[in-house]
Design a protein around this motif. Structure first.
Motif, short mmCIF file in Angstrom:
data_model
loop_
_atom_site.label_atom_id
_atom_site.label_comp_id
_atom_site.label_asym_id
_atom_site.label_seq_id
_atom_site.Cartn_x
_atom_site.Cartn_y
_atom_site.Cartn_z
N HIS A 221 0.83 -1.21 0.00
CA HIS A 221 0.00 0.00 0.00
C HIS A 221 0.86 1.26 0.00
CE1 HIS A 221 -3.51 -2.55 1.44
NE2 HIS A 221 -4.00 -1.85 0.43
N PHE A 222 1.96 1.20 0.72
CA PHE A 222 2.86 2.35 0.74
C PHE A 222 3.41 2.65 -0.65
CE2 PHE A 222 7.32 3.66 0.66
CZ PHE A 222 7.19 4.96 1.13
N MET A 223 3.90 1.61 -1.33
CA MET A 223 4.49 1.83 -2.65
C MET A 223 3.46 2.37 -3.64
SD MET A 223 7.20 -1.33 -3.17
CE MET A 223 6.04 -2.63 -2.78
N LYS A 224 2.25 1.86 -3.56
CA LYS A 224 1.18 2.34 -4.44
C LYS A 224 0.82 3.78 -4.11
CE LYS A 224 -3.49 1.24 -6.05
NZ LYS A 224 -4.64 0.31 -5.93
N TYR A 225 0.68 4.08 -2.81
CA TYR A 225 0.35 5.45 -2.38
C TYR A 225 1.42 6.44 -2.83
CZ TYR A 225 0.31 9.47 0.77
OH TYR A 225 0.35 10.74 1.27
N PHE A 226 2.67 6.10 -2.62
CA PHE A 226 3.76 7.02 -2.97
C PHE A 226 3.80 7.25 -4.48
CE2 PHE A 226 7.93 8.69 -3.68
CZ PHE A 226 8.20 9.43 -2.55
N LYS A 227 3.69 6.19 -5.26
CA LYS A 227 3.74 6.32 -6.73
C LYS A 227 2.56 7.15 -7.23
CE LYS A 227 5.34 5.43 -10.87
NZ LYS A 227 5.46 4.05 -11.38
N ASN A 228 1.38 6.91 -6.70
CA ASN A 228 0.20 7.65 -7.15
C ASN A 228 0.26 9.12 -6.76
OD1 ASN A 228 -0.92 5.35 -8.28
ND2 ASN A 228 -2.24 4.89 -6.52
N THR A 229 0.87 9.40 -5.60
CA THR A 229 0.92 10.78 -5.10
C THR A 229 2.05 11.58 -5.72
OG1 THR A 229 -0.01 10.05 -2.99
CG2 THR A 229 1.01 12.23 -3.03
N MET A 230 3.23 10.96 -5.79
CA MET A 230 4.42 11.68 -6.24
C MET A 230 4.76 11.46 -7.71
SD MET A 230 5.56 13.40 -3.61
CE MET A 230 7.32 13.70 -3.83
N GLY A 231 4.14 10.46 -8.32
CA GLY A 231 4.41 10.21 -9.73
C GLY A 231 5.72 9.51 -10.00
N SER A 233 8.54 6.24 -8.12
CA SER A 233 8.69 5.26 -7.05
C SER A 233 9.46 5.86 -5.88
CB SER A 233 9.44 4.02 -7.56
OG SER A 233 10.81 4.32 -7.77
N PHE A 234 9.29 5.25 -4.70
CA PHE A 234 10.00 5.77 -3.54
C PHE A 234 11.51 5.65 -3.71
CE2 PHE A 234 12.14 5.08 0.53
CZ PHE A 234 11.88 6.31 1.12
N ILE A 235 11.99 4.55 -4.25
CA ILE A 235 13.43 4.36 -4.43
C ILE A 235 14.00 5.40 -5.38
CG2 ILE A 235 15.21 2.80 -5.25
CD1 ILE A 235 13.99 2.06 -2.54
N ASP A 236 13.29 5.67 -6.47
CA ASP A 236 13.76 6.70 -7.40
C ASP A 236 13.77 8.06 -6.73
OD1 ASP A 236 14.17 4.88 -9.40
OD2 ASP A 236 12.31 5.31 -10.47
N TYR A 237 12.74 8.33 -5.93
CA TYR A 237 12.69 9.61 -5.22
C TYR A 237 13.84 9.74 -4.22
CZ TYR A 237 11.42 13.41 -2.21
OH TYR A 237 11.48 14.57 -1.50
N LEU A 238 14.10 8.67 -3.47
CA LEU A 238 15.17 8.69 -2.49
C LEU A 238 16.52 8.94 -3.16
CD1 LEU A 238 16.30 8.21 0.37
CD2 LEU A 238 16.25 5.75 -0.11
N ASN A 239 16.77 8.27 -4.28
CA ASN A 239 18.02 8.49 -5.00
C ASN A 239 18.12 9.92 -5.52
OD1 ASN A 239 19.12 5.95 -4.62
ND2 ASN A 239 18.23 5.10 -6.48
N GLU A 240 17.01 10.45 -5.99
CA GLU A 240 16.99 11.84 -6.48
C GLU A 240 17.33 12.81 -5.34
OE1 GLU A 240 16.18 15.27 -8.94
OE2 GLU A 240 16.58 13.17 -9.43
N TYR A 241 16.76 12.55 -4.17
CA TYR A 241 17.03 13.41 -3.02
C TYR A 241 18.50 13.33 -2.64
CZ TYR A 241 16.69 15.63 1.52
OH TYR A 241 16.88 16.48 2.58
N ARG A 242 19.03 12.13 -2.58
CA ARG A 242 20.45 11.95 -2.23
C ARG A 242 21.37 12.65 -3.23
NH1 ARG A 242 19.80 5.54 -0.58
NH2 ARG A 242 19.65 5.87 1.69
N LEU A 243 21.04 12.56 -4.50
CA LEU A 243 21.85 13.22 -5.52
C LEU A 243 21.77 14.74 -5.39
CD1 LEU A 243 21.03 10.94 -8.58
CD2 LEU A 243 23.23 11.10 -7.38
N THR A 244 20.60 15.25 -5.03
CA THR A 244 20.46 16.69 -4.81
C THR A 244 21.33 17.14 -3.64
OG1 THR A 244 18.19 16.70 -5.67
CG2 THR A 244 18.83 18.54 -4.25
N MET A 245 21.31 16.38 -2.56
CA MET A 245 22.15 16.72 -1.42
C MET A 245 23.63 16.64 -1.79
SD MET A 245 20.12 17.57 1.01
CE MET A 245 19.04 18.19 -0.28
#
Length: 294
Positions: A221-231, A233-245
């Motif tokens: 449910h978490f993975m579905k919620y995150f993908k539907n809300t943020m467009g 995946s959580f892993i892709d988002y986490l990597n994007e955040y780490r790269l930004t930092m």
């Protein structure tokens, strides 16, 4: 502008003089930073595009913006700013606390306008662009405050407040609409918990199970919620955040690329280098050489 001021999702920066919390930052993407991650704060924010093109995201809706565009961010709204393709963008961040417009004694300005704006029962557009109705009146208020802020003559605070009141008079009188019910913030607040967890733990190993527990969801449910809300995946988002930092640390510190990779949560230097080059179209060393201040 100090690029590290946007490091936290929920900003805790004191903007301006505590007795008059109104300040303007001049910013450039990608010169100052390539991306302002999604975040929120308790102040109002006007984003005034001066040159170029970019993308502003507000509560998960993306808006393409260009020179002349004004965006109004209400306290608590999740928002981010990013580069559009390879184009640059210069803009102002005008940040002020709504308390400077509110009387200590409750009045109709608060009960009929500002409080409903904050709780979502009264809404105004996010964007105001050249050619839109009332754009000239709205931008004139912001331009007047920009002009007086160049010199801050005696009693300039009164002038700035007068223009902000005029701005909101125009918005409430000509651009607002009423909603029958208050906005449902449950999904938004859940996402804020997730983003806060990433902010606090991105440098460590994070699993889907860890984050799902934070918001009392099953992993599926978490993975579905995150993908539907943020467009994404959580892993892709986490990597994007780490790269930004990592991109910020490359500019603001003298640490080695290896140390920076480890500091932002990458335990494999080769993977970090590949991911960074894919995201920024240049290696970490090339990025540092291009953007680090001499």
């Amino acid at each position: 502008m100090n690029i590290l001021e946007y490091e936290n999702y929920q900003e805790k920066i004191s903007h301006g003089n505590p007795l008059f919390p109104y300040i303007t930052y001049l910013c450039s993407i990608p010169l100052d930073f390539s991306y302002v991650p999604i975040h929120w704060h308790d102040e109002m924010e006007l984003i005034y595009i001066k040159k170029g093109h970019g993308i502003i995201t507000v509560d998960f809706t993306q808006y393409p913006v260009s020179a002349g565009t004004l965006a109004l961010i209400i306290p608590g709204q999740l928002h981010s700013i990013e580069q559009y393709e390879n184009e640059s963008m210069e803009y102002e961040n005008i940040i002020f606390h709504p308390q400077i417009l509110l009387s200590k004694q409750t009045d109709t300005c608060s009960t009929d306008y500002f409080s409903p704006l904050m709780d979502g029962t009264l809404t105004v557009p996010v964007l105001y662009q050249p050619g839109d109705p009332y754009y000239g009146e709205i931008s004139a208020c912001v331009d007047a405050n920009d002009e007086i802020s160049k010199t801050n003559p005696p009693a300039y605070q009164l002038f700035i407040k007068s223009q902000l009141f005029m701005l909101f008079y125009i918005l409430f009188n000509k651009c607002s609409s009423r909603n029958a019910q208050k906005k449902d913030y449950k999904s938004l607040e859940k996402m804020k918990l997730i983003l806060k967890f990433v902010e606090n733990n991105y440098m460590e190993k994070i699993t889907i199970e860890d984050v799902a527990k934070e918001v009392s969801l099953s992993q599926s449910h978490f993975m579905k919620y995150f993908k539907n809300t943020m467009g994404t995946s959580f892993i892709d988002y986490l990597n994007e955040y780490r790269l930004t930092m990592a991109s910020r640390l490359l500019i603001s510190s003298d640490s080695s690329v290896l140390d920076i990779a480890a500091e932002v949560g990458f335990d494999n230097l080769s993977y970090f280098n590949r991911s960074f080059k894919k995201r920024f179209q240049q290696t970490p060393r090339e990025y540092r050489k291009r953007y680090a201040q001499p």
